[in-house]
Design an enzyme around this catalytic site. Structure first.
Site, short mmCIF file in Angstrom:
data_model
loop_
_atom_site.label_atom_id
_atom_site.label_comp_id
_atom_site.label_asym_id
_atom_site.label_seq_id
_atom_site.Cartn_x
_atom_site.Cartn_y
_atom_site.Cartn_z
N ASP A 197 0.81 -1.21 0.00
CA ASP A 197 0.00 0.00 0.00
C ASP A 197 0.85 1.27 0.00
O ASP A 197 2.03 1.25 0.33
CB ASP A 197 -1.01 0.01 1.15
CG ASP A 197 -0.36 -0.03 2.52
OD1 ASP A 197 0.36 0.90 2.85
OD2 ASP A 197 -0.62 -0.99 3.27
N LYS A 198 0.22 2.37 -0.39
CA LYS A 198 0.91 3.63 -0.60
C LYS A 198 1.67 4.10 0.63
O LYS A 198 2.75 4.69 0.53
CB LYS A 198 -0.10 4.70 -1.04
CG LYS A 198 0.49 6.03 -1.43
CD LYS A 198 -0.59 6.97 -1.93
CE LYS A 198 -0.01 8.32 -2.34
NZ LYS A 198 -1.08 9.23 -2.85
#
Length: 227
Positions: free
Chosen positions: A98-99
């Site tokens: 995830d970011k």
């Protein structure tokens, strides 16, 4: 197989990108415009932009993804992984990170190997270093390791070890959406730093954040040998 799968297996483009290329009328199969999802054989005459397609050389890389980079092939997404790497040929991330997280991402144009690595039933190991917002007791590690109810299922048992008062390592054999963040939240903790340091036999070692390297022949061979 479908034309989309063939183009992906050849390392030319993603299956999704194949649809766009077909709609643009750039693919000819046996003298006729290709249709979306068309079935083809490897012995068919297949032209892309009037040139016969052929398999690309397989590429295998490991990237140390920085926080803020999104694991997507969509160039419309700001700070996507493809624009970040600016690699000249088609590659895709094997899985997601995830970011808000950093660390190891495998990049390749080998669709078959990518799918094999991602197959949940294969129980392939992924190792992370996680820092949460406050110190924890050993009982927290025990409960994490036993499995946690998230997203309507109980996570698989995993290996969890203390590193410091607020940091632990965890080895997962599955990849539910934002799994570690959801698991820790069940016990009242928020992840403030999450780094993936290993997938199967491939480790970050001393690879700097934002850099990547080609896998060694030994690493690729070992990846292929996993069930």
């Amino acid at each position: 197989m479908r034309i989309n799968k063939l183009l992906s297996n050849y390392g030319i483009c993603s299956r999704k990108e194949a649809n766009r290329i077909i709609e643009q009328g750039r693919i000819i199969v046996n003298g006729r415009l290709c249709e979306p999802g068309q079935w083809v054989e490897e012995y068919d005459s297949i032209l892309l932009d009037n040139e016969a397609i052929k398999p690309k050389k397989k590429v295998y890389m490991v990237l140390n993804k920085p926080v803020g980079v999104t694991c997507t092939l969509s160039r419309d997404v700001e700070n996507n992984i493809i624009n970040f790497m600016n690699y000249p040929d088609y590659v895709f991330p094997v899985g997601r990170l995830d970011k808000e997280s950093q660390g190891l991402i495998l990049m390749t144009n080998d669709g078959d190997l990518g799918n094999k690595i991602l197959e949940s039933d294969n129980h392939h190991e992924k190792e992370y270093i996680v820092t949460v917002d406050k110190s924890f007791e050993d009982t927290f590690l025990d409960k994490m390791g036993e499995g946690v109810e998230i997203l309507g299922v109980k996570t698989r048992p995993c290996i969890v070890k203390r590193i410091s008062a607020d940091t632990f390592s965890i080895i997962l054999t599955q990849g539910l959406n934002r799994q570690i963040r959801r698991m820790t939240k069940v016990f009242g903790y928020e992840v403030i730093r999450l780094e993936r340091i290993r997938i199967m036999n491939v480790s970050l070692d001393d690879l700097q954040i934002g850099k990547w390297r080609n896998l060694t022949e030994k690493e690729v061979s070992e990846l292929r040998s996993y069930n």
